[in-house]
Each structure stands twice: as C-alpha cells, then as structure tokens.
Design a protein around this motif. Structure first.
Motif, mmCIF file in Angstrom:
data_model
loop_
_atom_site.group_PDB
_atom_site.id
_atom_site.type_symbol
_atom_site.label_atom_id
_atom_site.label_comp_id
_atom_site.label_asym_id
_atom_site.label_seq_id
_atom_site.Cartn_x
_atom_site.Cartn_y
_atom_site.Cartn_z
ATOM 1 N N ALA A 8 0.833 -1.206 0.000
ATOM 2 C CA ALA A 8 0.000 0.000 0.000
ATOM 3 C C ALA A 8 0.867 1.255 0.000
ATOM 4 C CB ALA A 8 -0.931 0.005 1.199
ATOM 5 N N ALA A 9 1.920 1.270 0.813
ATOM 6 C CA ALA A 9 2.808 2.433 0.852
ATOM 7 C C ALA A 9 3.481 2.651 -0.499
ATOM 8 C CB ALA A 9 3.857 2.260 1.954
ATOM 9 N N LEU A 10 3.932 1.573 -1.124
ATOM 10 C CA LEU A 10 4.549 1.672 -2.451
ATOM 11 C C LEU A 10 3.535 2.183 -3.474
ATOM 12 C CD1 LEU A 10 7.013 1.047 -4.306
ATOM 13 C CD2 LEU A 10 5.953 -1.174 -4.706
ATOM 14 N N ARG A 11 2.326 1.640 -3.452
ATOM 15 C CA ARG A 11 1.275 2.060 -4.379
ATOM 16 C C ARG A 11 0.958 3.538 -4.224
ATOM 17 N NH1 ARG A 11 -3.901 2.772 -2.925
ATOM 18 N NH2 ARG A 11 -3.739 1.335 -1.171
ATOM 19 N N ARG A 41 -5.384 -3.278 -10.415
ATOM 20 C CA ARG A 41 -4.698 -4.175 -11.353
ATOM 21 C C ARG A 41 -4.824 -3.728 -12.812
ATOM 22 N NH1 ARG A 41 -3.283 -9.437 -8.836
ATOM 23 N NH2 ARG A 41 -4.069 -9.367 -6.711
ATOM 24 N N PRO A 42 -6.032 -3.440 -13.319
ATOM 25 C CA PRO A 42 -6.094 -3.002 -14.720
ATOM 26 C C PRO A 42 -5.444 -1.636 -14.946
ATOM 27 C CG PRO A 42 -8.293 -3.011 -13.745
ATOM 28 C CD PRO A 42 -7.371 -3.655 -12.758
ATOM 29 N N VAL A 43 -5.589 -0.723 -13.991
ATOM 30 C CA VAL A 43 -4.955 0.596 -14.137
ATOM 31 C C VAL A 43 -3.440 0.449 -14.115
ATOM 32 C CG1 VAL A 43 -4.606 2.838 -13.002
ATOM 33 C CG2 VAL A 43 -6.909 1.907 -13.240
ATOM 34 N N THR A 94 0.443 -8.116 -7.459
ATOM 35 C CA THR A 94 0.200 -8.166 -6.011
ATOM 36 C C THR A 94 -1.159 -7.613 -5.618
ATOM 37 O OG1 THR A 94 1.174 -5.987 -5.610
ATOM 38 C CG2 THR A 94 2.652 -7.900 -5.471
ATOM 39 N N GLY A 95 -1.716 -6.752 -6.434
ATOM 40 C CA GLY A 95 -2.916 -6.036 -6.040
ATOM 41 C C GLY A 95 -2.547 -4.796 -5.251
ATOM 42 N N ASP A 108 -10.447 -1.058 -3.657
ATOM 43 C CA ASP A 108 -10.632 -2.388 -4.246
ATOM 44 C C ASP A 108 -11.033 -3.411 -3.171
ATOM 45 O OD1 ASP A 108 -10.015 -1.638 -6.835
ATOM 46 O OD2 ASP A 108 -7.928 -2.318 -6.716
ATOM 47 N N ASN A 109 -10.551 -3.221 -1.966
ATOM 48 C CA ASN A 109 -10.849 -4.158 -0.888
ATOM 49 C C ASN A 109 -12.292 -4.029 -0.384
ATOM 50 O OD1 ASN A 109 -8.169 -4.931 -1.017
ATOM 51 N ND2 ASN A 109 -7.543 -3.525 0.582
ATOM 52 N N LYS A 110 -12.956 -2.936 -0.727
ATOM 53 C CA LYS A 110 -14.341 -2.695 -0.307
ATOM 54 C C LYS A 110 -15.333 -3.203 -1.340
ATOM 55 C CE LYS A 110 -13.026 -0.078 3.174
ATOM 56 N NZ LYS A 110 -12.723 -0.800 4.392
#
Length: 129
Positions: free
Chosen positions: A18-21, A72-74, A118-119, A126-128
């Motif tokens: 998440a931090a990397l994203r 993932r698609p983005v 990885t997602g 996305d998790n919601k």
C-alpha cells in the motif's frame, strides 16, 4: 527463529505494498499535474496530442492508484504507458537510462507491473468492492 522472522515480516507485506502504491501514484500524479496545470512547477506552454494523453493517464491513473480503485487493470495500463514512454522518448537519446533520463520511466513501469501481480495492498477501495 528464521521462520518466525519471515512470518512476522510477511505480515507487513499488505501495508508495504500500500505504501509503495500510494507513493508511486503521488509521484506519477505530480508528473501529470505539472504538464496539465503547471503544478508544482511550470510545465510546457503547450502539449502535443501524445503529451496530453500522457498527462491525462498520469493524473487519472495516479488518482485511481492513490485510492486503490481498479488497481490491477490501471497498473497494467500505466506499466505499458511507461514502457512506451521509455522507448519513444528516452531510449533513442542513449542506450544508458541514467544518460537518457529514462530511469524513472523504467522504475514506474516495473512498480506498476508489480502492482498488477500483487494487487493494491491495504487501504484500497478495491478491498471494499
């Protein structure tokens, strides 16, 4: 002992992803906002069609990745965008990325490719869904 350490470190993986994203998306967004809005520094006076498309991908894709929405698609689209940018704009200038200014494009491409596999990690819309 080593197994316990590995398990403990693995428990941080969703947070690190998440931090990397989020950080990669904010940096990516900054490239687009500079081109479109002249923020945080002045951008080009005018944009070619290719530069405009690139800026829109950077702003829109950056926002979606910060939110962790359609990650993932983005990320797949943006990884290809950065590979394309490298080979169109940077590679013709020099074989060496540090000399042609394309090292950020390469890094963005592979970070986004990682997110494809990885997602989004934690703190993502996305998790919601």
């Amino acid at each position: 002992m080593e197994l316990l350490m590995t398990e403990k470190l693995n428990s941080f993986q969703p947070y690190t992803i998440a931090a990397l994203r989020i950080m990669a998306a904010l940096l990516y967004f900054a490239h687009g906002s500079q081109k479109l809005f002249g923020f945080p520094i002045a951008g080009p006076e005018s944009l070619s069609t290719l530069a405009l498309i690139s800026a829109l991908l950077e702003v829109g894709g950056g926002i979606l990745l910060v939110l962790g929405l359609f990650t993932r698609p983005v990320a797949f689209l943006l990884s290809g965008h950065m590979a394309f940018a490298y080979f169109i704009a940077h590679a013709p200038q020099s074989f060496y990325p540090v000399a042609n200014g394309g090292d950020a494009s390469i890094l963005f491409s592979f970070v986004f490719l990682l997110l494809v596999t990885t997602g989004a990690g934690k703190f993502a819309l996305d998790n919601k869904r």
